[in-house]
Design a protein around this motif. Structure first.
Motif, PDB file in Angstrom:
ATOM      1  N   GLN A 135     -11.005   4.495   9.500  1.00  0.00           N
ATOM      2  CA  GLN A 135     -10.780   3.234   8.803  1.00  0.00           C
ATOM      3  C   GLN A 135     -11.926   2.980   7.840  1.00  0.00           C
ATOM      4  O   GLN A 135     -13.093   3.011   8.238  1.00  0.00           O
ATOM      5  CB  GLN A 135     -10.655   2.070   9.788  1.00  0.00           C
ATOM      6  N   LEU A 136     -11.574   2.768   6.576  1.00  0.00           N
ATOM      7  CA  LEU A 136     -12.545   2.376   5.567  1.00  0.00           C
ATOM      8  C   LEU A 136     -12.284   0.923   5.236  1.00  0.00           C
ATOM      9  O   LEU A 136     -11.301   0.601   4.559  1.00  0.00           O
ATOM     10  CB  LEU A 136     -12.397   3.239   4.317  1.00  0.00           C
ATOM     11  N   LEU A 167      -8.652   2.268   2.953  1.00  0.00           N
ATOM     12  CA  LEU A 167      -8.051   3.526   3.376  1.00  0.00           C
ATOM     13  C   LEU A 167      -8.054   3.569   4.895  1.00  0.00           C
ATOM     14  O   LEU A 167      -9.095   3.368   5.534  1.00  0.00           O
ATOM     15  CB  LEU A 167      -8.859   4.701   2.811  1.00  0.00           C
ATOM     16  N   THR A 168      -6.887   3.828   5.479  1.00  0.00           N
ATOM     17  CA  THR A 168      -6.768   3.930   6.926  1.00  0.00           C
ATOM     18  C   THR A 168      -6.012   5.202   7.278  1.00  0.00           C
ATOM     19  O   THR A 168      -4.972   5.493   6.677  1.00  0.00           O
ATOM     20  CB  THR A 168      -6.022   2.717   7.516  1.00  0.00           C
ATOM     21  N   THR A 212      -2.656   5.146   5.040  1.00  0.00           N
ATOM     22  CA  THR A 212      -2.318   3.974   4.234  1.00  0.00           C
ATOM     23  C   THR A 212      -3.419   3.801   3.205  1.00  0.00           C
ATOM     24  O   THR A 212      -4.599   3.671   3.563  1.00  0.00           O
ATOM     25  CB  THR A 212      -2.200   2.715   5.109  1.00  0.00           C
ATOM     26  N   VAL A 213      -3.026   3.815   1.933  1.00  0.00           N
ATOM     27  CA  VAL A 213      -3.990   3.827   0.837  1.00  0.00           C
ATOM     28  C   VAL A 213      -3.719   2.659  -0.096  1.00  0.00           C
ATOM     29  O   VAL A 213      -2.584   2.458  -0.550  1.00  0.00           O
ATOM     30  CB  VAL A 213      -3.883   5.144   0.032  1.00  0.00           C
ATOM     31  N   THR A 214      -4.741   1.876  -0.368  1.00  0.00           N
ATOM     32  CA  THR A 214      -4.695   0.864  -1.420  1.00  0.00           C
ATOM     33  C   THR A 214      -5.917   1.074  -2.300  1.00  0.00           C
ATOM     34  O   THR A 214      -6.770   1.913  -2.006  1.00  0.00           O
ATOM     35  CB  THR A 214      -4.709  -0.573  -0.856  1.00  0.00           C
ATOM     36  N   GLY A 228       0.820  -1.205   0.000  1.00  0.00           N
ATOM     37  CA  GLY A 228       0.000   0.000   0.000  1.00  0.00           C
ATOM     38  C   GLY A 228       0.852   1.251   0.000  1.00  0.00           C
ATOM     39  O   GLY A 228       2.062   1.220   0.242  1.00  0.00           O
ATOM     40  N   LEU A 229       0.216   2.343  -0.306  1.00  0.00           N
ATOM     41  CA  LEU A 229       0.870   3.644  -0.313  1.00  0.00           C
ATOM     42  C   LEU A 229       0.763   4.242   1.075  1.00  0.00           C
ATOM     43  O   LEU A 229      -0.339   4.462   1.591  1.00  0.00           O
ATOM     44  CB  LEU A 229       0.192   4.538  -1.352  1.00  0.00           C
ATOM     45  N   ARG A 230       1.910   4.507   1.697  1.00  0.00           N
ATOM     46  CA  ARG A 230       1.926   5.036   3.066  1.00  0.00           C
ATOM     47  C   ARG A 230       2.410   6.472   3.046  1.00  0.00           C
ATOM     48  O   ARG A 230       3.507   6.765   2.584  1.00  0.00           O
ATOM     49  CB  ARG A 230       2.803   4.159   3.964  1.00  0.00           C
ATOM     50  N   LEU A 231       1.561   7.356   3.591  1.00  0.00           N
ATOM     51  CA  LEU A 231       1.778   8.797   3.469  1.00  0.00           C
ATOM     52  C   LEU A 231       1.760   9.471   4.833  1.00  0.00           C
ATOM     53  O   LEU A 231       0.828   9.270   5.628  1.00  0.00           O
ATOM     54  CB  LEU A 231       0.675   9.428   2.603  1.00  0.00           C
ATOM     55  N   GLY A 232       2.764  10.289   5.104  1.00  0.00           N
ATOM     56  CA  GLY A 232       2.699  11.192   6.249  1.00  0.00           C
ATOM     57  C   GLY A 232       1.931  12.442   5.824  1.00  0.00           C
ATOM     58  O   GLY A 232       2.159  12.971   4.739  1.00  0.00           O
ATOM     59  N   ILE A 233       1.010  12.909   6.659  1.00  0.00           N
ATOM     60  CA  ILE A 233       0.146  14.027   6.295  1.00  0.00           C
ATOM     61  C   ILE A 233       0.260  15.141   7.343  1.00  0.00           C
ATOM     62  O   ILE A 233       0.063  14.910   8.545  1.00  0.00           O
ATOM     63  CB  ILE A 233      -1.333  13.601   6.193  1.00  0.00           C
ATOM     64  N   ILE A 234       0.541  16.358   6.859  1.00  0.00           N
ATOM     65  CA  ILE A 234       0.517  17.566   7.687  1.00  0.00           C
ATOM     66  C   ILE A 234      -0.356  18.588   6.971  1.00  0.00           C
ATOM     67  O   ILE A 234      -0.226  18.777   5.765  1.00  0.00           O
ATOM     68  CB  ILE A 234       1.922  18.148   7.898  1.00  0.00           C
TER      69      ILE A 234
END
Length: 299
Positions: free
Chosen positions: A286-287, A274-275, A268-270, A16-22
């Motif tokens: 959490q989706l 989506l989490t 975390t996106v696939t 999955g695509l793991r992203l830090g978000i600010i």
């Protein structure tokens, strides 16, 4: 200009695509605005806390969803220096506050953020990231007296005449040409077998006083497209969540709010799930893969 945000690959990434978000740190070396609960000078420490945690995780990318600074061109470099300590690649979007600088410097904001274009796409881990420019049609990111600024003022005037909830000069719109580009990107993603994660400073849905001026139009287009996976935004420091059809729209809480609190996340996106792992004021989300409605999970 030289990119001030170096990328170092992270070994051993999980699926999955793991992203830090600010979202919305709005740093400035200024006294706090207690009435708005904004502690501008504390944002560097809050960003350092987030970067320290991001550096301890295997991430693909760190995303800043706009408003790196509150105002004043001199505040960019201290904030960029903190982001430069991140071992992951950083992707920055501008927000309305990033243009609260001298008019002759406004067009340099995109270069400051090392953006290849005002809006663009890239694919990562099988997900197409669509980076949009919500500040494109605005009264604040354009030159005084320019045709673009006058067009934005006319649009704002019409929205105010209609008493639109989001008819504020700190909001803005996408041009029709950008919306057409977004549609083409979604079509191309679909043909390539990709799902698309759309990134923007402005919320689109649910409709509030902080939404993009033409947010309803853009949200409806995204929700109707099978390739669109989710929309991430900032700008509304309260945060928010909604679904239009089956598509989630997530607004991340503003980091600048609160003297002792912070807000950031890891997403975390696939193509199926989506989490959001929230920190500080940012709720978790959490989706599930079975398509059940998403839930905020407060910790």
């Amino acid at each position: 200009m030289e990119n001030p945000l170096p990328h170092q690959a992270s070994p051993g990434k999980s699926p999955g695509l793991r992203l830090g978000i600010i979202a919305d740190p709005q740093y400035a070396d200024l006294p706090p605005d207690a009435g708005m609960n904004r502690y501008y000078h504390k944002s560097l420490d809050k960003m350092r806390e987030a970067i320290e945690l991001f550096n301890s995780r295997n991430l693909d990318l760190v995303i800043l969803l706009g408003d790196l600074i509150d105002r004043g061109e001199q505040h960019f470099q201290p904030a960029l220096d903190v982001l430069a300590t991140c071992r992951h690649e950083c992707l920055l979007l501008p927000g309305n506050h990033d243009f609260a600088i001298a008019p002759q410097l406004r067009q340099g904001v995109y270069a400051r953020f090392a953006m290849p274009a005002r809006y663009y796409s890239r694919s990562l881990q099988g997900i197409r990231l669509l980076v949009t420019d919500g500040c494109e049609v605005s009264t604040f990111a354009t030159q005084p007296g320019s045709a673009r600024q006058e067009a934005a003022r006319r649009l704002l005037g019409r929205l105010r005449a209609e008493r639109a909830l989001n008819a504020h000069d700190w909001n803005a719109a996408m041009s029709e040409s950008q919306i057409e580009w977004l549609k083409r990107q979604l079509d191309e993603a679909g043909r390539a077998g990709e799902k698309a994660l759309v990134l923007g400073h402005y919320p689109l849905h649910p409709f509030t006083d902080h939404c993009l001026w033409n947010g309803k139009e853009v949200a409806a287009m995204l929700a109707a497209h099978p390739a669109a996976l989710a929309h991430f935004s900032g700008h509304d420091h309260r945060g928010g969540y909604g679904q239009l059809g089956t598509m989630p729209f997530i607004t991340f809480c503003g980091m600048v709010d609160g003297e002792a609190e912070t807000a950031f996340a890891i997403a975390t996106v696939t193509a199926q799930a989506l989490t959001i792992e929230g920190f500080g004021r940012q709720p978790s989300l959490q989706l599930p893969q079975n398509g059940a409605p998403a839930n905020f999970m407060t910790e």
